[in-house]
Design an enzyme around this catalytic site. Structure first.
Site, PDB file in Angstrom:
ATOM      1  N   GLN A 125       2.051   8.360   3.744  1.00 16.91           N
ATOM      2  CA  GLN A 125       0.671   8.515   4.197  1.00 16.91           C
ATOM      3  C   GLN A 125       0.562   7.880   5.590  1.00 16.91           C
ATOM      4  O   GLN A 125      -0.324   7.087   5.856  1.00 16.91           O
ATOM      5  CB  GLN A 125      -0.283   7.843   3.205  1.00 16.91           C
ATOM      6  CG  GLN A 125      -0.323   8.489   1.845  1.00 16.91           C
ATOM      7  CD  GLN A 125      -0.901   9.893   1.889  1.00 16.91           C
ATOM      8  OE1 GLN A 125      -1.782  10.160   2.716  1.00 16.91           O
ATOM      9  NE2 GLN A 125      -0.418  10.774   1.040  1.00 16.91           N
ATOM     10  N   THR A 158       2.794   0.155   3.485  1.00 19.15           N
ATOM     11  CA  THR A 158       2.627   0.309   4.944  1.00 19.15           C
ATOM     12  C   THR A 158       1.637   1.395   5.305  1.00 19.15           C
ATOM     13  O   THR A 158       1.078   1.385   6.402  1.00 19.15           O
ATOM     14  CB  THR A 158       3.979   0.610   5.609  1.00 19.15           C
ATOM     15  OG1 THR A 158       4.531   1.779   5.016  1.00 19.15           O
ATOM     16  CG2 THR A 158       4.932  -0.553   5.418  1.00 19.15           C
ATOM     17  N   CYS A 159       1.431   2.362   4.386  1.00 24.07           N
ATOM     18  CA  CYS A 159       0.462   3.410   4.699  1.00 24.07           C
ATOM     19  C   CYS A 159      -0.941   2.827   4.822  1.00 24.07           C
ATOM     20  O   CYS A 159      -1.793   3.380   5.520  1.00 24.07           O
ATOM     21  CB  CYS A 159       0.474   4.484   3.609  1.00 24.07           C
ATOM     22  SG  CYS A 159       2.075   5.293   3.439  1.00 24.07           S
ATOM     23  N   PHE A 160      -1.189   1.709   4.124  1.00 26.25           N
ATOM     24  CA  PHE A 160      -2.514   1.092   4.150  1.00 26.25           C
ATOM     25  C   PHE A 160      -2.470  -0.268   4.827  1.00 26.25           C
ATOM     26  O   PHE A 160      -3.456  -1.006   4.765  1.00 26.25           O
ATOM     27  CB  PHE A 160      -3.043   0.954   2.711  1.00 26.25           C
ATOM     28  CG  PHE A 160      -3.079   2.267   1.977  1.00 26.25           C
ATOM     29  CD1 PHE A 160      -4.071   3.194   2.235  1.00 26.25           C
ATOM     30  CD2 PHE A 160      -2.086   2.574   1.052  1.00 26.25           C
ATOM     31  CE1 PHE A 160      -4.090   4.402   1.551  1.00 26.25           C
ATOM     32  CE2 PHE A 160      -2.113   3.776   0.373  1.00 26.25           C
ATOM     33  CZ  PHE A 160      -3.107   4.706   0.634  1.00 26.25           C
TER      34      PHE A 160
END
Length: 1075
Positions: free
Chosen positions: A735, A1042-1044
């Site tokens: 993401q 890491t996407c958030f």
């Protein structure tokens, strides 16, 4: 029956008509015969008389001795009246010799002057003499001085004209046998003869002789001929007491001869002395100071001969003695030079067209008249250039600039920071310190008094500066010579700057802005003065090396550069903001005239100094920002479409803070994504592609799957699925976080010097490798590298790619600028080569002793390869004359020629994603920050300020306090970057700080389920307090999403445990196995 038939009436009439015509024809034939006979008899009679006259002439002048003057007059008169230019050419020369010789006789019977004393023959003799002198002019006009035979004839005709335009050589008047009162009458006769000659073709013939004899491949006229022509040209002037009509003819025909004074000085120096004795220069300057007289001269002279006239006036002025020169310089000389240059300027064009022709001094110019065929422009150009150069070379320039006050200078004594540390920021620190110590002395002592526009002193300096500026814009092919001479003249530019600074507060800023409000065309002398300063300083700064600018500080100190740049920055900002300067104002040629534009010159100098500061800073922080208008207002006006703000952003983006420009850059990208349909909306999701990449083959796999993607897919969403080292798919779901890690890792490997696509400089900056061709498909790989780096910039991801400054200049397209200097950028590639080239530049001996040629030897895999800097360079030695060219060509070869193909491929890929116009918002160091934040330390205080907490954690929680303390004090810089990469997949912080990290960085206690967590609330903290106290999770590691940008942190009971587990997690390099 025998009676005849009577003829009809028509037959009778026809017969009568025929008979009448026969009679008429017979009569016409008889009349024609009579006319023909009369003409033939007349022709035979004239031929007889013509032959008798020639026979008698030959018998009198060729066979006998000295004829009596009255007989010679009568006989020669018959020949002159029936003169034939071809058949009587030799007889005319003989007769001219006779007339000259007869003047040596004292007897009236032998001297031709004796005929004039006879009242019965006086008037016919005078008319005869005028006819002879007129014929001599016609004969001279046809002569070719390069022919020895014609040269002898020319001497005779010149001698004849000399003899009969003055009574000096008439011995009959000097013998004492005639009354003295007769001399005045005879001199008046000579004046009358000169007046008659002048009305015929006198001065044009003399001009023709000078052009043919002096303006070819060599000088054909000798001392005697040139001296005679000078005497003949001056006699009518002196006799008429320098009347306006004759002075005009003299200026148009004699003083407009190319290199006229130069030839006189070389052949007949005494003729130049005649000019001085007759005060000719003063008379010409006074004459041409009248507008009506100059209009007549300018209307007659075309551009080519106007330049010649200007050269002769400058040369003659330069030869004047110093005492008299002071009185001539101002205002007559300066104003006349300006008028002549402006007259020529009307013909100068910016470019070639069907209506223009090339001139080696003026460049492309248009003219309604064709240059005379007698003037060989190519042959005379060196002479004209030599004369014109006296205007900007000593000693004339000393007198011209004597009106410029000498400014007091005070050195700042700034130590060279490079001797202490290689960090250029110390230079700024040293400068600030020096600035603080000297702000009460230097700034206040440089300008003692303010000067007022319109005062005699300001007017004189402005007019002289305007003259030089007009020369720059008119003599387009001598611009470099003028700029070099003026900028290298000791203290000329510093004195001119301090004079400009004295015109008002803030270095004359308000004065010039007020002046521009009333002088919209920027043609006033004061505007021309500023224009000249900008042109000259730009030229000088571009050739300054770092030692001269930063260490020696000549001719300007760093503080003066600071003041100059501040003045120009505000001057250009206010001119653009107020609408005085528009887009057309930045053309090198103005729209209404051929003047180089003031705003173009000021902006060019501003950007030259700005780029110097970007490469090696020397101005205080925020020096380039303009605080008169808030940046928020600028952005708001830009959104409204105000043209002045758009122009400001195009020409001077540095006046806006970097943060605002980065946001504007991101906005441009967001707008493009919206236009391409690449952003997610409520009704649709953007198209994306998925690639699978093995961690051991990241470059190969990504190149195979991405290299040939179209531009729109590159700009869209690319999702990545990692295959770990064991060949298994990693658990991470992309993401954006996985892609960011993929981007950073692939870029790092692709730019790794071990791959031989890029090399590193001594300070570990990257640039394309000249030997990259050893790698297969190296140009395709360079294009791919450009696309990857462009994608990182496009998506706002910072990557660990420190690029060399000179390479970034090529990325920005600055190398296409006319004022770009490869030598200035060379230290960013090879400091040692830069020092060597600087040594050659400053070498005071004979450079040829160094045995250098225009070639470079490279050791490639043990083999010596010689490459030429220019065609045939191996055979061209480096000398004192061409060493500057060698230095710049060597720098250009190292930074451009060797890597031209690689750079082109990289830029092709990079610009697939990033519009070059967007990058023009930034300087070279700013682009580096845009790419990699240029090794700025991670500010964890800023990160803590913008962190969100979940699961019972809060900013004052014990574990959170331990975490920030460990990050600040226990981790190395490399470990700090690993931590940032662990939680955000990027080892670099956002360019504008963590406030712009999306989504915001957050920390969650992993012992609280997400469905129980309501964020950083009182209930969540209390509930988390009872939950996270249950046990000590010593076997759990910190994980991340890491996407958030999320750190999942166990509630460790000891600080040492947190430190150990955190360090293990960030250094394990397990990809998404811990997620």
């Amino acid at each position: 029956m025998f009676a005849g038939v009577a003829p009809s009436k028509d037959t009778f009439l026809n017969q009568a008509r025929t008979a009448r015509e026969i009679r008429q024809n017979a009569k016409s034939q008889n009349e024609s015969a009579v006319k023909i006979q009369r003409m033939v008899r007349g022709w035979l009679c004239r031929v007889k008389i013509w032959r008798e006259a020639r026979l008698q002439f030959d018998a009198t002048f060729l066979e006998s001795g000295k004829p009596l003057s009255i007989d010679a007059f009568k006989i020669s008169r018959r020949v002159i009246q029936t003169f034939h230019h071809t058949k009587d050419k030799e007889r005319f020369e003989v007769y001219c010799r006779y007339l000259i010789a007869s003047l040596e006789q004292e007897s009236p019977k032998l001297s031709c002057i004796g005929v004039a004393l006879n009242k019965d023959h006086a008037i016919p003799w005078i008319n005869h003499l005028k006819k002879v002198l007129e014929l001599s002019l016609c004969m001279m006009e046809q002569l070719k001085p390069e022919s020895p035979h014609d040269s002898k004839q020319l001497t005779v005709y010149l001698h004849l004209l000399i003899s009969f335009t003055s009574i000096t050589n008439w011995k009959i008047l000097n013998s004492g046998k005639l009354p003295e009162s007769l001399k005045n009458g005879m001199q008046q006769l000579c004046n009358n003869v000169m007046g008659c000659l002048v009305s015929l073709n006198y001065y044009p013939v003399l001009k023709t002789l000078l052009l043919r004899g002096l303006c070819g491949q060599r000088r054909y006229l000798k001392h005697a001929a040139v001296s005679a022509i000078m005497t003949l040209s001056l006699r009518p002037l002196v006799a008429s007491e320098f009347s306006s009509r004759l002075l005009t003819l003299y200026i148009l025909n004699i003083f407009s001869v190319p290199g006229f004074i130069l030839h006189l000085h070389a052949i007949t120096p005494e003729s130049v002395a005649q000019f001085k004795s007759n005060e000719l220069l003063t008379r010409i300057l006074d004459f041409l100071s009248t507008e009506q007289n100059t209009r007549i001269v300018f209307h007659t002279l075309e551009a080519t001969f106007s330049i010649c006239l200007l050269g002769n006036i400058i040369h003659l002025t330069q030869m004047e003695e110093e005492n008299s020169l002071k009185n001539l310089i101002f205002p007559n000389f300066v104003c006349l030079v300006c008028r002549l240059l402006e007259h020529c300027q009307r013909y100068v064009q910016a470019k070639q067209s069907n209506l223009t022709q090339w001139h080696p001094i003026l460049g492309w110019f248009s003219s309604d008249e064709k240059s005379t065929s007698m003037l060989d422009v190519q042959e005379t150009t060196p002479l004209i250039k030599q004369q014109l150069s006296f205007l900007w070379t000593t000693p004339l320039v000393q007198q011209l600039t004597a009106c410029l006050p000498v400014a007091e200078r005070q050195d700042l004594n700034i130590p060279d920071p490079r001797k202490e540390t290689p960090d250029d920021k110390n230079l700024v620190t040293a400068f600030k310190k020096a600035l603080g110590n000297n702000k009460t002395s230097r700034a206040n002592q440089v300008v003692h008094t303010l000067r007022r526009l319109g005062s005699p002193e300001v007017t004189q300096v402005a007019l002289v500066a305007s003259m030089f500026q007009t020369a720059l814009s008119t003599l387009t092919q001598m611009r470099m010579d003028i700029l070099t001479a003026l900028s290298c003249k000791e203290n000329f530019l510093p004195n001119l700057w301090h004079f400009i600074s004295s015109l008002g507060p803030n270095h004359g800023l308000k004065t010039y802005l007020d002046l521009l409000a009333v002088d919209s065309k920027r043609l006033s002398p004061e505007c021309q003065m500023l224009h000249l300063f900008c042109e000259g300083t730009t030229h000088f700064v571009t050739v300054l090396d770092d030692i001269e600018m930063y260490e020696e500080q000549k001719p300007f100190t760093l503080l003066e550069f600071c003041n100059i740049s501040s003045f120009l920055n505000h001057f250009m900002f206010k001119a653009i903001w107020s609408g005085i300067a528009d887009a057309t104002s930045f053309h090198s040629f103005g729209s209404s005239t051929s003047n180089y534009n003031l705003f173009h010159a000021a902006h060019t100098l501003l950007m030259v100094v700005y780029r110097r500061d970007c490469r090696r800073p020397f101005v205080p922080k925020d020096h380039w920002l303009v605080k008169d208008v808030k940046s928020s207002l600028l952005i708001a006006e830009l959104e409204r479409g105000r043209q002045s703000v758009q122009l400001l952003l195009q020409k001077m983006p540095h006046v806006i803070p970097l943060e605002d420009r980065v946001l504007l850059f991101r906005k441009y990208i967001a707008n493009e994504k919206n236009a391409l349909g690449l952003t997610e909306t409520a009704s649709a999701s953007p198209q994306s592609i998925l690639i699978t990449v093995h961690r051991m083959r990241m470059v190969e796999d990504s190149f195979r799957q991405l290299a040939d993607l179209p531009m729109q897919l590159w700009k869209g969403i690319i999702r990545v699925k990692f295959i770990n080292y064991q060949g298994l798919e990693e658990a991470g779901i992309d993401q954006d976080g996985v892609f960011k890690e993929f981007l950073e890792e692939t870029v790092r490997r692709l730019f790794d010097p071990s791959l031989n696509l890029f090399r590193s400089t001594k300070d570990q900056r990257l640039y394309p490798s000249p030997t990259s061709y050893l790698t297969d498909n190296h140009l395709h790989l360079f294009e791919f590298a450009g696309k990857l780096l462009g994608k990182a910039v496009y998506e706002g991801s910072t990557v660990e790619v420190p690029l060399a400054s000179f390479f970034l200049s090529q990325v920005l397209g600055q190398t296409h600028s006319v004022l770009y200097s490869a030598l200035d950028e060379l230290p960013s590639l090879d400091p040692e080569l830069y020092r060597s080239l600087t040594y050659i530049k400053r070498y005071e001996g004979d450079v040829s002793d160094l045995s250098l040629t225009f070639s470079v030897d490279d050791d490639f895999m043990g083999k010596l390869i010689t490459q030429e800097l220019r065609p045939g360079g191996k055979a061209i030695p480096v000398t004192n004359e061409n060493k500057i060219s060698y230095i710049h060509q060597m720098a250009h070869f190292r930074m451009h020629t060797q890597i031209r193909d690689q750079t082109s491929a990289f830029l092709r890929g990079f610009r697939t994603l990033v519009n070059p116009e967007w990058l023009s918002l930034f300087s070279t160091p700013e682009v580096q920050r845009l790419i990699a934040d240029d090794k700025e330390p991670i500010n964890f205080k800023d990160l803590r300020k913008h962190t969100q907490y979940y699961g019972g954690f809060h900013d004052n929680h014990r574990v959170i306090s331990w975490l920030w303390d460990i990050l600040d004090n226990d981790l190395s810089e490399e470990e700090k970057r690993l931590f940032l990469k662990f939680v955000t997949s990027c080892s670099k912080p956002p360019l504008l700080g963590f406030a712009y990290l999306q989504p915001p960085f957050s920390i969650r206690c992993v012992e609280v389920n997400e469905d129980e967590d309501n964020g950083d609330t009182i209930g969540s903290v209390i509930r988390g307090f009872f939950t996270i106290r249950k046990r000590d999770p010593i076997n759990r590691l910190p994980t991340s999403s890491t996407c958030f940008n999320l750190l999942k942190l166990p509630n460790y009971q000891r600080r040492s445990t947190l430190k150990e587990k955190l360090r293990y997690a960030i250094t394990s390099n397990t990809g998404f196995e811990l997620s």
